[in-house]
Design an enzyme around this catalytic site. Structure first.
Site, PDB file in Angstrom:
ATOM      1  N   ARG A   1       0.203  -8.923  13.563  1.00  0.00           N
ATOM      2  CA  ARG A   1      -0.433  -7.939  12.650  1.00  0.00           C
ATOM      3  C   ARG A   1      -1.279  -8.644  11.602  1.00  0.00           C
ATOM      4  NH1 ARG A   1       4.558  -4.937  10.595  1.00  0.00           N
ATOM      5  NH2 ARG A   1       3.101  -3.803   9.251  1.00  0.00           N
TER       6      ARG A   1
ATOM      7  N   ARG B   1      11.641  -1.440  11.036  1.00  0.00           N
ATOM      8  CA  ARG B   1      10.550  -0.922  11.868  1.00  0.00           C
ATOM      9  C   ARG B   1      10.368  -1.813  13.103  1.00  0.00           C
ATOM     10  NH1 ARG B   1       5.414   0.400   8.053  1.00  0.00           N
ATOM     11  NH2 ARG B   1       4.365  -0.800   9.681  1.00  0.00           N
TER      12      ARG B   1
ATOM     13  N   LYS C   1       0.846  -1.211   0.000  1.00  0.00           N
ATOM     14  CA  LYS C   1       0.000   0.000   0.000  1.00  0.00           C
ATOM     15  C   LYS C   1       0.877   1.255   0.000  1.00  0.00           C
ATOM     16  CE  LYS C   1      -2.058  -1.133   3.873  1.00  0.00           C
ATOM     17  NZ  LYS C   1      -1.289  -2.371   4.194  1.00  0.00           N
TER      18      LYS C   1
ATOM     19  N   ARG D   1      12.077  -5.696   4.822  1.00  0.00           N
ATOM     20  CA  ARG D   1      11.802  -4.274   4.586  1.00  0.00           C
ATOM     21  C   ARG D   1      12.779  -3.397   5.359  1.00  0.00           C
ATOM     22  NH1 ARG D   1       5.933  -1.838   5.423  1.00  0.00           N
ATOM     23  NH2 ARG D   1       6.136  -2.743   7.505  1.00  0.00           N
TER      24      ARG D   1
HETATM   25  P1  AP5 Z   1       4.950  -1.624   1.807  1.00  0.00           P
HETATM   26  O1  AP5 Z   1       4.649  -0.779   0.618  1.00  0.00           O
HETATM   27  O2  AP5 Z   1       5.692  -0.977   2.952  1.00  0.00           O
HETATM   28  O3  AP5 Z   1       3.603  -2.342   2.324  1.00  0.00           O
HETATM   29  P2  AP5 Z   1       2.391  -1.761   3.166  1.00  0.00           P
HETATM   30  O4  AP5 Z   1       1.161  -2.443   2.677  1.00  0.00           O
HETATM   31  O5  AP5 Z   1       2.387  -0.258   3.176  1.00  0.00           O
HETATM   32  O6  AP5 Z   1       2.797  -2.348   4.591  1.00  0.00           O
HETATM   33  P3  AP5 Z   1       2.712  -1.750   6.043  1.00  0.00           P
HETATM   34  O7  AP5 Z   1       3.400  -2.743   6.926  1.00  0.00           O
HETATM   35  O8  AP5 Z   1       3.211  -0.323   6.118  1.00  0.00           O
HETATM   36  O9  AP5 Z   1       1.196  -1.762   6.272  1.00  0.00           O
HETATM   37  P4  AP5 Z   1       0.484  -1.947   7.570  1.00  0.00           P
HETATM   38  O10 AP5 Z   1      -0.905  -1.778   7.076  1.00  0.00           O
HETATM   39  O11 AP5 Z   1       0.719  -3.139   8.380  1.00  0.00           O
HETATM   40  O12 AP5 Z   1       1.143  -0.842   8.512  1.00  0.00           O
HETATM   41  P5  AP5 Z   1       0.830   0.703   8.761  1.00  0.00           P
HETATM   42  O13 AP5 Z   1       2.092   1.443   8.648  1.00  0.00           O
HETATM   43  O14 AP5 Z   1      -0.354   1.159   7.978  1.00  0.00           O
HETATM   44  O15 AP5 Z   1       5.742  -2.922   1.295  1.00  0.00           O
HETATM   45  C1  AP5 Z   1       6.251  -3.872   2.208  1.00  0.00           C
HETATM   46  C2  AP5 Z   1       7.628  -4.386   1.731  1.00  0.00           C
HETATM   47  O16 AP5 Z   1       7.465  -5.107   0.502  1.00  0.00           O
HETATM   48  C3  AP5 Z   1       8.645  -3.261   1.422  1.00  0.00           C
HETATM   49  O17 AP5 Z   1       9.922  -3.698   1.788  1.00  0.00           O
HETATM   50  C4  AP5 Z   1       8.534  -3.062  -0.117  1.00  0.00           C
HETATM   51  O18 AP5 Z   1       9.754  -2.622  -0.682  1.00  0.00           O
HETATM   52  C5  AP5 Z   1       8.195  -4.491  -0.574  1.00  0.00           C
HETATM   53  N1  AP5 Z   1       7.302  -4.536  -1.743  1.00  0.00           N
HETATM   54  C6  AP5 Z   1       6.245  -3.704  -2.004  1.00  0.00           C
HETATM   55  N2  AP5 Z   1       5.638  -4.076  -3.153  1.00  0.00           N
HETATM   56  C7  AP5 Z   1       6.310  -5.180  -3.602  1.00  0.00           C
HETATM   57  C8  AP5 Z   1       6.155  -6.032  -4.747  1.00  0.00           C
HETATM   58  N3  AP5 Z   1       5.178  -5.848  -5.640  1.00  0.00           N
HETATM   59  N4  AP5 Z   1       7.022  -7.079  -4.880  1.00  0.00           N
HETATM   60  C9  AP5 Z   1       8.018  -7.299  -3.976  1.00  0.00           C
HETATM   61  N5  AP5 Z   1       8.205  -6.506  -2.884  1.00  0.00           N
HETATM   62  C10 AP5 Z   1       7.366  -5.459  -2.693  1.00  0.00           C
HETATM   63  O19 AP5 Z   1       0.346   0.632  10.300  1.00  0.00           O
HETATM   64  C11 AP5 Z   1       1.251   0.346  11.348  1.00  0.00           C
HETATM   65  C12 AP5 Z   1       0.489   0.269  12.662  1.00  0.00           C
HETATM   66  O20 AP5 Z   1      -0.152   1.531  12.961  1.00  0.00           O
HETATM   67  C13 AP5 Z   1      -0.663  -0.745  12.736  1.00  0.00           C
HETATM   68  O21 AP5 Z   1      -0.208  -2.047  13.046  1.00  0.00           O
HETATM   69  C14 AP5 Z   1      -1.525  -0.132  13.848  1.00  0.00           C
HETATM   70  O22 AP5 Z   1      -1.002  -0.403  15.136  1.00  0.00           O
HETATM   71  C15 AP5 Z   1      -1.418   1.340  13.595  1.00  0.00           C
HETATM   72  N6  AP5 Z   1      -2.496   1.848  12.696  1.00  0.00           N
HETATM   73  C16 AP5 Z   1      -2.329   2.372  11.440  1.00  0.00           C
HETATM   74  N7  AP5 Z   1      -3.519   2.693  10.917  1.00  0.00           N
HETATM   75  C17 AP5 Z   1      -4.460   2.370  11.840  1.00  0.00           C
HETATM   76  C18 AP5 Z   1      -5.881   2.449  11.871  1.00  0.00           C
HETATM   77  N8  AP5 Z   1      -6.585   2.930  10.832  1.00  0.00           N
HETATM   78  N9  AP5 Z   1      -6.530   2.006  12.972  1.00  0.00           N
HETATM   79  C19 AP5 Z   1      -5.859   1.521  14.042  1.00  0.00           C
HETATM   80  N10 AP5 Z   1      -4.499   1.410  14.073  1.00  0.00           N
HETATM   81  C20 AP5 Z   1      -3.817   1.842  12.987  1.00  0.00           C
END
Ligand code: AP5
Length: 225
Positions: free
Chosen positions: A174, A163, A16, A130
């Site tokens: 997660r 991270r 994402k 990552r």
């Molecule tokens: P990346 O693009 O970083 O993936 P992502 O989907 O953004 O993953 P996140 O871990 O950031 O999402 P998340 O939803 O768990 O965490 P968030 O930060 O929102 O890609 C991942 C890896 O793969 C990278 O190394 C990239 O290079 C690689 N990659 C990407 N595309 C690829 C491809 N096509 N092929 C190969 N490799 C690829 O949330 C963190 C925390 O915040 C949550 O756990 C929660 O505690 C809190 N939080 C956030 N939002 C909320 C909410 N709305 N409500 C409650 N708590 C919340």
């Protein structure tokens, strides 16, 4: 489509953030990634950050009322008037309902939800490798998207770090949280006919191309109405 009110949905590590950065440049819309917003708050030791840290480190979601307030404020801002991209929000049914209610107040609605589909095994592979830029949150992967210089962000030269929530035991938590609390949103948005599935287990450029095609089709359908 006069305005694009877009939600990126998908498990942790589905890409994402990677796709959100690209879309933001293309579409020139404000991009609100709740994970990035919360990590910045933790770094700056704000009240929001102090509340959120314990949940994030454990792989849990922060309470709905905490994060809904952040997004409502963003959507009320002038920059979001012509559309927006949400990444990581909504993540629960109450969050989706709160978003609908706020947008209805503004005479608007979510009109596109892209589900980036990847398997649990792929999530574990991706998050284990990552590396994230400390300053700007730019995302790399040791194998799939390595930086030019190991440990250094290509974009702003900041150190790349693992991270806190990318430790193996937290990744598993997660994923479980995603399946329990966030996956029901697939049905929620499907029943409103705004959900489109994107095959996420391909190269980032291929995923990006499919997203572009999907958004163009949605625009054409909208113009035909
Ligand atoms: P990346 O693009 O970083 O993936 P992502 O989907 O953004 O993953 P996140 O871990 O950031 O999402 P998340 O939803 O768990 O965490 P968030 O930060 O929102 O890609 C991942 C890896 O793969 C990278 O190394 C990239 O290079 C690689 N990659 C990407 N595309 C690829 C491809 N096509 N092929 C190969 N490799 C690829 O949330 C963190 C925390 O915040 C949550 O756990 C929660 O505690 C809190 N939080 C956030 N939002 C909320 C909410 N709305 N409500 C409650 N708590 C919340």
């Amino acid at each position: 489509m006069t305005e694009l009110n877009l939600v990126l949905l998908g498990p942790p590590g589905s890409g994402k953030g990677t796709q959100g950065e690209r879309l933001q440049e293309d579409l020139r819309l404000p991009y609100y990634a709740t994970g990035d917003i919360l990590r910045a708050a933790v770094r700056d030791e704000t009240e929001l950050g102090k509340t959120a840290k314990q949940y994030m480190d454990a792989g849990d979601l922060v309470p709905d009322e905490v994060i809904v307030g952040v997004i409502v404020e963003a959507l009320e801002s002038a920059e979001a008037r012509d559309g927006f991209i949400l990444d990581g929000f909504p993540r629960t049914t109450p969050q989706a309902e709160a978003l609908d209610a706020k947008l209805a107040d503004l005479g608007r609605a979510v009109n596109a939800v892209l589900l980036i589909d990847v398997s649990d095994d792929e999530v574990v592979r991706r998050l284990g490798g990552r590396r994230t830029c400390e300053q700007g949150g730019h995302v790399f992967h040791v194998d799939f998207n390595p930086p030019k210089v190991e440990g250094v962000c290509d974009i702003d030269g900041s150190p790349l770090v693992v991270r806190d929530d990318d430790k193996p035991e937290v990744i598993r938590k997660r994923l479980a949280t995603y399946h329990e609390k966030t996956e029901p949103l697939v049905g929620y948005y499907d029943s409103r006919s705004v959900l489109r599935r994107i095959e996420g287990e391909r190269k980032p450029e291929e995923v990006e191309a499919e997203i572009r095609r999907t958004l163009s089709t949605l625009r054409l359908q909208d113009e035909a109405v």
